[in-house]
Design a protein around this motif. Structure first.
Motif, PDB file in Angstrom:
ATOM      1  N   ARG A  95       3.749  -2.325 -13.800  1.00 34.42           N
ATOM      2  CA  ARG A  95       2.337  -2.078 -13.517  1.00 34.42           C
ATOM      3  C   ARG A  95       2.112  -0.769 -12.768  1.00 34.42           C
ATOM      4  NH1 ARG A  95       0.963  -6.108 -16.634  1.00 34.42           N
ATOM      5  NH2 ARG A  95       0.763  -8.164 -15.735  1.00 34.42           N
ATOM      6  N   GLN A  96       2.992  -0.483 -11.816  1.00 39.45           N
ATOM      7  CA  GLN A  96       2.780   0.676 -10.958  1.00 39.45           C
ATOM      8  C   GLN A  96       4.118   1.094 -10.382  1.00 39.45           C
ATOM      9  OE1 GLN A  96      -0.059  -0.121  -7.903  1.00 39.45           O
ATOM     10  NE2 GLN A  96       0.796   1.384  -6.530  1.00 39.45           N
ATOM     11  N   ASP A  97       4.357   2.375 -10.338  1.00 40.74           N
ATOM     12  CA  ASP A  97       5.585   2.882  -9.758  1.00 40.74           C
ATOM     13  C   ASP A  97       5.204   3.766  -8.585  1.00 40.74           C
ATOM     14  OD1 ASP A  97       8.572   4.095 -11.412  1.00 40.74           O
ATOM     15  OD2 ASP A  97       8.238   3.516  -9.351  1.00 40.74           O
ATOM     16  N   GLY A  98       5.943   3.701  -7.483  1.00 45.56           N
ATOM     17  CA  GLY A  98       5.625   4.494  -6.296  1.00 45.56           C
ATOM     18  C   GLY A  98       5.806   5.981  -6.531  1.00 45.56           C
ATOM     19  N   GLU A  99       5.118   6.785  -5.756  1.00 44.12           N
ATOM     20  CA  GLU A  99       5.277   8.237  -5.806  1.00 44.12           C
ATOM     21  C   GLU A  99       6.638   8.598  -5.214  1.00 44.12           C
ATOM     22  OE1 GLU A  99       3.155  10.360  -7.226  1.00 44.12           O
ATOM     23  OE2 GLU A  99       1.966   8.624  -7.789  1.00 44.12           O
ATOM     24  N   PRO A 100       7.254   9.689  -5.681  1.00 45.54           N
ATOM     25  CA  PRO A 100       8.594  10.039  -5.194  1.00 45.54           C
ATOM     26  C   PRO A 100       8.681  10.234  -3.684  1.00 45.54           C
ATOM     27  CG  PRO A 100       7.975  11.388  -7.080  1.00 45.54           C
ATOM     28  CD  PRO A 100       6.763  10.573  -6.693  1.00 45.54           C
ATOM     29  N   ASP A 101       7.608  10.654  -3.019  1.00 43.41           N
ATOM     30  CA  ASP A 101       7.683  10.885  -1.578  1.00 43.41           C
ATOM     31  C   ASP A 101       7.327   9.645  -0.760  1.00 43.41           C
ATOM     32  OD1 ASP A 101       5.037  11.004  -2.416  1.00 43.41           O
ATOM     33  OD2 ASP A 101       4.467  12.518  -0.942  1.00 43.41           O
ATOM     34  N   GLU A 102       6.964   8.561  -1.414  1.00 39.50           N
ATOM     35  CA  GLU A 102       6.654   7.303  -0.718  1.00 39.50           C
ATOM     36  C   GLU A 102       7.889   6.411  -0.717  1.00 39.50           C
ATOM     37  OE1 GLU A 102       3.352   5.235  -2.410  1.00 39.50           O
ATOM     38  OE2 GLU A 102       2.126   7.018  -2.536  1.00 39.50           O
ATOM     39  N   LEU A 103       7.822   5.330   0.037  1.00 34.11           N
ATOM     40  CA  LEU A 103       8.865   4.312  -0.067  1.00 34.11           C
ATOM     41  C   LEU A 103       8.796   3.771  -1.486  1.00 34.11           C
ATOM     42  CD1 LEU A 103       8.285   2.522   3.305  1.00 34.11           C
ATOM     43  CD2 LEU A 103      10.221   3.951   2.691  1.00 34.11           C
ATOM     44  N   HIS A 104       9.899   3.760  -2.174  1.00 31.83           N
ATOM     45  CA  HIS A 104       9.880   3.416  -3.587  1.00 31.83           C
ATOM     46  C   HIS A 104       9.695   1.916  -3.777  1.00 31.83           C
ATOM     47  CE1 HIS A 104      10.378   4.386  -7.732  1.00 31.83           C
ATOM     48  NE2 HIS A 104      11.297   3.461  -7.863  1.00 31.83           N
ATOM     49  N   ARG A 105       8.701   1.572  -4.543  1.00 24.47           N
ATOM     50  CA  ARG A 105       8.486   0.185  -4.941  1.00 24.47           C
ATOM     51  C   ARG A 105       7.836   0.208  -6.308  1.00 24.47           C
ATOM     52  NH1 ARG A 105       3.412  -2.292  -1.564  1.00 24.47           N
ATOM     53  NH2 ARG A 105       1.855  -0.912  -2.425  1.00 24.47           N
ATOM     54  N   VAL A 106       7.994  -0.875  -7.012  1.00 23.09           N
ATOM     55  CA  VAL A 106       7.462  -1.003  -8.366  1.00 23.09           C
ATOM     56  C   VAL A 106       6.745  -2.343  -8.452  1.00 23.09           C
ATOM     57  CG1 VAL A 106       8.104  -1.201 -10.806  1.00 23.09           C
ATOM     58  CG2 VAL A 106       9.375   0.344  -9.324  1.00 23.09           C
ATOM     59  N   SER A 107       5.622  -2.380  -9.168  1.00 21.75           N
ATOM     60  CA  SER A 107       4.991  -3.674  -9.408  1.00 21.75           C
ATOM     61  C   SER A 107       5.154  -4.041 -10.872  1.00 21.75           C
ATOM     62  CB  SER A 107       3.512  -3.678  -8.992  1.00 21.75           C
ATOM     63  OG  SER A 107       2.735  -2.886  -9.849  1.00 21.75           O
ATOM     64  N   VAL A 108       5.365  -5.323 -11.087  1.00 21.37           N
ATOM     65  CA  VAL A 108       5.542  -5.876 -12.424  1.00 21.37           C
ATOM     66  C   VAL A 108       4.662  -7.105 -12.554  1.00 21.37           C
ATOM     67  CG1 VAL A 108       7.926  -5.037 -12.652  1.00 21.37           C
ATOM     68  CG2 VAL A 108       7.509  -7.292 -11.673  1.00 21.37           C
ATOM     69  N   GLY A 109       4.469  -7.558 -13.783  1.00 15.03           N
ATOM     70  CA  GLY A 109       3.710  -8.772 -14.014  1.00 15.03           C
ATOM     71  C   GLY A 109       3.780  -9.192 -15.465  1.00 15.03           C
ATOM     72  N   PRO A 110       3.447 -10.444 -15.730  1.00 20.69           N
ATOM     73  CA  PRO A 110       3.460 -10.938 -17.110  1.00 20.69           C
ATOM     74  C   PRO A 110       2.426 -10.191 -17.956  1.00 20.69           C
ATOM     75  CG  PRO A 110       3.175 -12.742 -15.533  1.00 20.69           C
ATOM     76  CD  PRO A 110       3.037 -11.476 -14.780  1.00 20.69           C
ATOM     77  N   PRO A 111       2.780  -9.819 -19.188  1.00 17.87           N
ATOM     78  CA  PRO A 111       1.843  -9.060 -20.030  1.00 17.87           C
ATOM     79  C   PRO A 111       0.529  -9.792 -20.270  1.00 17.87           C
ATOM     80  CG  PRO A 111       3.943  -9.413 -21.177  1.00 17.87           C
ATOM     81  CD  PRO A 111       4.044 -10.065 -19.841  1.00 17.87           C
TER      82      PRO A 111
END
Length: 133
Positions: free
Chosen positions: A25-41
């Motif tokens: 769903r969303q990937d963090g910016e390179p200069d932020e703490l890296h986190r990714v959001s996912v979810g069921p389609p």
């Protein structure tokens, strides 16, 4: 939305995206703490943020160690998903190499469920409501 602590973001992403079929769903910016959001389609409003333990900059080193300790014991992250077919879900996720925590069983409340561990030791449970329950 919820945040799920993970030790290895790439391994977690592989599990949730490639094994469970979730969309990124969303990937963090390179200069932020890296986190990714996912979810069921089929549920675009659901966001599960995969993030390193204690990634919030306000978390002290002692708190970060406590979070990592809880993760190591499998006591921190738990997700429960509804499924129309617990047995088919079990077969698919097990075939993809996920660590089985519990094979499908019938519960006294009429549900049938199974459980796996994600690569960080978080419990991922799939439950199916049985007819008449």
């Amino acid at each position: 939305m919820c945040t799920l602590p993970v030790h290895d973001l790439d391994a977690a992403l592989g599990f949730y995206r490639d094994v469970l079929g979730f969309q990124v769903r969303q990937d963090g910016e390179p200069d932020e703490l890296h986190r990714v959001s996912v979810g069921p389609p089929e549920q675009p409003e659901v966001r599960i943020f995969l993030s390193p333990p204690g990634a919030d900059p306000g978390v002290s080193p002692a708190d970060r160690r406590a979070i990592e300790s809880l993760m190591a014991k499998g006591l921190l992250g738990r997700l429960v998903f509804a499924t129309d077919d617990c047995d088919a879900t079990f077969v698919r996720v097990e075939a993809a190499g996920a660590e089985v925590l519990q094979e499908p069983i019938d519960r006294s409340d009429g549900a049938r469920d199974c459980a796996f561990l994600d690569p960080s030791g978080n419990i991922v449970r799939f439950t199916q409501r049985r007819e008449g329950a």
